[in-house]
Design an enzyme around this catalytic site. Structure first.
Site, PDB file in Angstrom:
ATOM      1  N   ASP A  50       0.864  -1.175   0.000  1.00 50.94           N
ATOM      2  CA  ASP A  50       0.000   0.000   0.000  1.00 50.94           C
ATOM      3  C   ASP A  50       0.909   1.236   0.000  1.00 50.94           C
ATOM      4  OD1 ASP A  50      -2.150   1.656  -0.094  1.00 50.94           O
ATOM      5  OD2 ASP A  50      -3.209   0.759   1.582  1.00 50.94           O
TER       6      ASP A  50
HETATM    7  C1  BGC Z   1      -4.928   3.311  -0.181  1.00 53.82           C
HETATM    8  C2  BGC Z   1      -5.082   2.289  -1.257  1.00 53.82           C
HETATM    9  C3  BGC Z   1      -4.957   2.955  -2.598  1.00 53.82           C
HETATM   10  C4  BGC Z   1      -3.595   3.617  -2.676  1.00 53.82           C
HETATM   11  C5  BGC Z   1      -3.291   4.266  -4.001  1.00 53.82           C
HETATM   12  C6  BGC Z   1      -3.673   4.143  -0.349  1.00 53.82           C
HETATM   13  O1  BGC Z   1      -3.643   5.231   0.496  1.00 53.82           O
HETATM   14  O2  BGC Z   1      -4.937   2.672   1.081  1.00 53.82           O
HETATM   15  O3  BGC Z   1      -6.302   1.607  -1.130  1.00 53.82           O
HETATM   16  O4  BGC Z   1      -5.129   2.032  -3.629  1.00 53.82           O
HETATM   17  O5  BGC Z   1      -3.533   4.605  -1.670  1.00 53.82           O
HETATM   18  O6  BGC Z   1      -4.022   5.397  -4.205  1.00 53.82           O
END
Ligand code: BGC
Length: 785
Positions: free
Chosen positions: A312
């Site tokens: 993540d």
């Molecule tokens: C989120 C993810 C997301 C990623 C990219 C993160 O902050 O937890 O779910 O896909 O950002 O935007």
């Protein structure tokens, strides 16, 4: 393999390697010298193509360690068609792209921007390995569908798959290859802002919907022009953040993890989801991003899943803040060894993997395995054949935000609406009604219905409730509008980033209420649009108060003093505390954040063009203090139901839900009878046919979601008091009876037992069918050795 890659390879790589490459993977005059493409190895989960594997190996054999590490790097780039800006950070990324040391970009969208970014790699890097472009296409790309929690209320797997397919089509037409969806975190805490992104509290429903979304995004061919790679996220436990506070720690026992949280991910791996994303949280002290058992041992080894695990955002680096890694190098060592293949925005792998390999702390085999997973996906997407294959401006114009897509969005939206209560049958309204007042801070709001995580939606592009109502009624109906109050101050500005800042609510300015009351006095019915701003849910949007913010209840109460015919048109991203609103208003229509066609879809239901069929995918509490609240609880040693105080309940609130899981009314009524089991005793290899007659006892045609629940009465582990194990949504005409059947077999009855195995334990079971988790028709059966 694309021509440029091939010719460059021929130019720079030693003859010997090129020969190997040709012999092992490149089709010569149309013939392949390796096992042909139809020769497939069945990996329990996905089909791995032998020919692709050879191509992957061939490319891998050409790569330097820096190029390999580069494939594991994912950067965010918010630049437009002209490419990176002159900012230091963008220039740094630009240099890395030129060197071929970036595997993927996120947050770049539009054909022009993607083509330009891909060009930087294709024209400058040594091996010309194309980038994969990722984006959070969560509930639509430009045509916005209901937020996932809302769409889940349709319990309609066909339309859920279709909406994902349309989102994929629009995203692919804009140059994208990969969405970070679906989120399949079972989530039971209404305080958690990201509950809007999932399918609610139930494991079975989340599993079915997750699979439908994956199938919608990916179709059955990742290389097709209209499909994109999906991403099962967040692996794992993120939805169980303690106290509903985003990013918070997760304490979950091993058995609950296997029985409740992992099944949607297992199913995702089995249907061949191309990627997984790990999670920010720690589970019992181990950050998910560095969790070796979950990622490497369970997912990649036991489940034999060949896809790509992306971290993540920044979650590798965050293991330092967790107190699990000493520094970035240590964080990289933990993450890659644990099975985290691609580093999203931690800048950890690029800084330290080389040193770690040199020091022997990360083996070449581990590094190569991660790189293979990236290359495999690029081959599957067809990017090696043509890195610009998703870059077609004509297609972008035709496929994005088309009339046809909007029609489907309206269909999905109306099917996602849940009629929570309808005392006095105020709904549906006649289109010839003389007067309607559309009141409330969200009544003519063209932006809130788009919800959070709205990808590339244009600001203010949704059909508002007021607009939808105006489109629907006859000329003889007078429509009036008053806002009454502002919900927030100021409203999130056009184009403002969803992470920009917390919202502020209007708690003082009630100057518009009087006008709204005056209006309410003179009309037959008030449609009151209240609920939550789009940015009250989503990432980082947890709340301890899940009631109506600001002056919304004041507005409701003032209006109900002068007009009892109030329909609350609720727009929200989480289960809210509706206790007061339910006392005051005879009718509540749960409309979530329904997307681009919101107002039209709501009008379809309000005026009876569509008979509501949605059912809650999550319990709505009487009070936030009940959270986390879910129907499939365990009984405890002191079950609820006794009047004595020493039983498991609250002294100042009910223990049950105000609106339970599976609940949703229709403009007709359904009655259930003739509930039969084909046998009441089976062994684990046999099955039971369950049948029930469902009659539409009203005067309108309508759809019902027939639900099947079971309870395993005694187990090696305590089992929930009820568990959803099947559902069917079907249209039943007025006066018609349909027989609905289900099958109960080992798959229905097994669980992850005290033996740490998925198995059926002999013993007594109960089974219910009905129209909600309160289903009362019950039978018993037993499983014998
Ligand atoms: C989120 C993810 C997301 C990623 C990219 C993160 O902050 O937890 O779910 O896909 O950002 O935007």
């Amino acid at each position: 393999m694309n021509k440029t890659t091939k010719s460059l390879l021929l130019g720079v790589i030693s003859v010997k390697i090129v020969v190997i490459l040709l012999v092992t993977s490149i089709p010569v005059n149309g013939n392949t010298l390796v096992p042909n493409d139809s020769e497939l190895v069945k990996n329990t989960t996905t089909l791995i193509n032998v020919s692709t594997e050879h191509k992957v190996d061939s490319v891998l054999a050409l790569m330097t360690i820096d190029e390999k590490i580069g494939q594991l790097v994912q950067y965010s780039g918010k630049w437009n068609a002209t490419g990176p800006s002159t900012s230091k950070r963008d220039q740094y990324k630009h240099d890395k792209l030129k060197k071929g040391e970036v595997g993927s970009m996120l947050n770049i969208a539009s054909v022009a921007s993607i083509r330009e970014t891909q060009r930087i790699v294709m024209e400058n890097s040594r091996l010309k390995i194309p980038l994969i472009f990722a984006y959070d296409v969560i509930h639509g790309y430009k045509t916005i569908f209901p937020i996932p929690l809302g769409e889940s209320a349709s319990w309609d797997l066909g339309i859920i798959e279709k909406s994902a397919a349309i989102a994929a089509k629009e995203a692919a037409a804009s140059g994208l290859n990969w969405t970070f969806a679906p989120m399949i975190d079972v989530s039971r805490d209404a305080r958690w802002g990201r509950i809007m992104e999932g399918s609610g509290e139930d494991t079975y429903l989340t599993t079915k919907i997750g699979v439908a979304r994956i199938n919608g995004f990916q179709g059955n061919d990742l290389s097709a022009a209209h499909t994109i790679a999906a991403c099962a996220k967040h692996f794992v436990g993120y939805g169980f953040a303690e106290g509903g506070r985003d990013y918070n720690t997760v304490n979950i026992g091993e058995f609950e993890l296997h029985n409740t949280i992992l099944p949607p991910f297992k199913a995702a791996s089995e249907v061949g989801v191309a990627t997984f994303m790990n999670a920010f949280n720690d589970i019992d002290g181990i950050p998910a991003t560095g969790h070796k058992y979950l990622q490497r041992d369970l997912l990649k080894k036991d489940w034999n899943w060949p896809g790509l695990m992306v971290s993540d955002w920044g979650s590798i680096g965050e293991m330092i803040a967790h107190g699990y890694a000493r520094d970035l190098e240590h964080a990289s060592e933990i993450a890659i060894n644990a099975g985290s293949d691609m580093d999203m925005e931690s800048y950890a792998y690029e800084a330290s993997l080389k040193t770690l390999v040199e020091k022997g702390k990360v083996s070449t085999a581990i590094l190569d395995d991660a790189v293979r997973r990236v290359l495999r996906l690029k081959f599957q997407l067809g990017l090696f054949d043509d890195p610009y294959k998703y870059c077609d401006e004509e297609r972008e114009k035709a496929d994005v935000y088309s009339k046809e897509n909007l029609e489907i969005a309206r269909d999905v939206a109306k099917k996602s609406i849940v009629l929570l209560k309808n005392d006095n049958q105020i709904l549906p309204l006649s289109k010839k009604i003389k007067s309607i007042a559309v009141i409330g801070p969200l009544a003519d709001d063209k932006d809130t219905p788009l919800g959070n995580w709205r990808a590339r939606a244009d600001y203010n592009s949704a059909v508002s409730l007021l607009e939808g109502v105006k489109h629907a009624v006859s000329k003889s109906t007078a429509i009036y509008y008053e806002k009454g109050i502002e919900l927030t101050i100021p409203i999130v500005k056009p184009g403002e980033n969803q992470f920009a800042r917390p919202l502020e609510f209007n708690t003082t300015d009630s100057s518009g209420i009087e006008k709204a009351v005056e209006l309410a006095k003179k009309v037959e019915v008030v449609l009151l649009a209240i609920g939550e701003d789009a940015y009250q849910t989503g990432e980082g949007r947890s709340q301890v108060d899940i009631g109506f913010k600001g002056l919304q209840l004041e507005l409701l109460e003032a209006i109900q003093k002068v007009n009892k015919n109030i329909v609350i048109v609720l727009m929200n991203g989480r289960p809210m505390d509706l206790s007061r609103a339910s006392e005051v208003a005879p009718t509540i229509l749960e409309c979530w954040h329904l997307g681009s066609e919101s107002g039209n879809a709501i009008a379809d239901v309000i005026f009876g063009d569509y008979n509501p069929s949605g059912k809650l995918p999550v319990s709505f509490p009487h009070h936030v203090g009940q959270e986390p609240l879910y129907y499939n609880q365990k009984n405890t040693g002191r079950p609820y139901g006794s009047t004595q105080v020493t039983y498991s309940s609250y002294r100042d609130a009910p223990r049950s839900a105000l609106y339970p899981f599976g609940h949703g009314l229709s403009y007709t009524t359904f009655s259930y009878d003739n509930f039969k089991l084909s046998t009441t005793e089976i062994n684990a290899s046999e099955h039971i046919e369950v049948s029930v007659n469902v009659t539409n006892a009203g005067k309108r045609n309508g759809e019902e979601v027939v639900q099947l629940y079971i309870r395993d009465l005694v187990g090696s582990l305590v089992r929930p008091i009820k568990e959803l194990k099947g559902f069917k949504k079907l249209m039943i005409k007025a006066g018609e009876t349909k027989t609905v059947t289900f099958k109960i077999n080992a798959e229905t009855l097994q669980f992850y037992t005290a033996n740490k195995k998925w198995e059926v334990e002999p013993g007594a079971f109960e089974v219910w069918v009905g129209g909600s988790s309160l289903a009362e028709l019950k039978q018993s059966f037993s499983v014998v050795e």
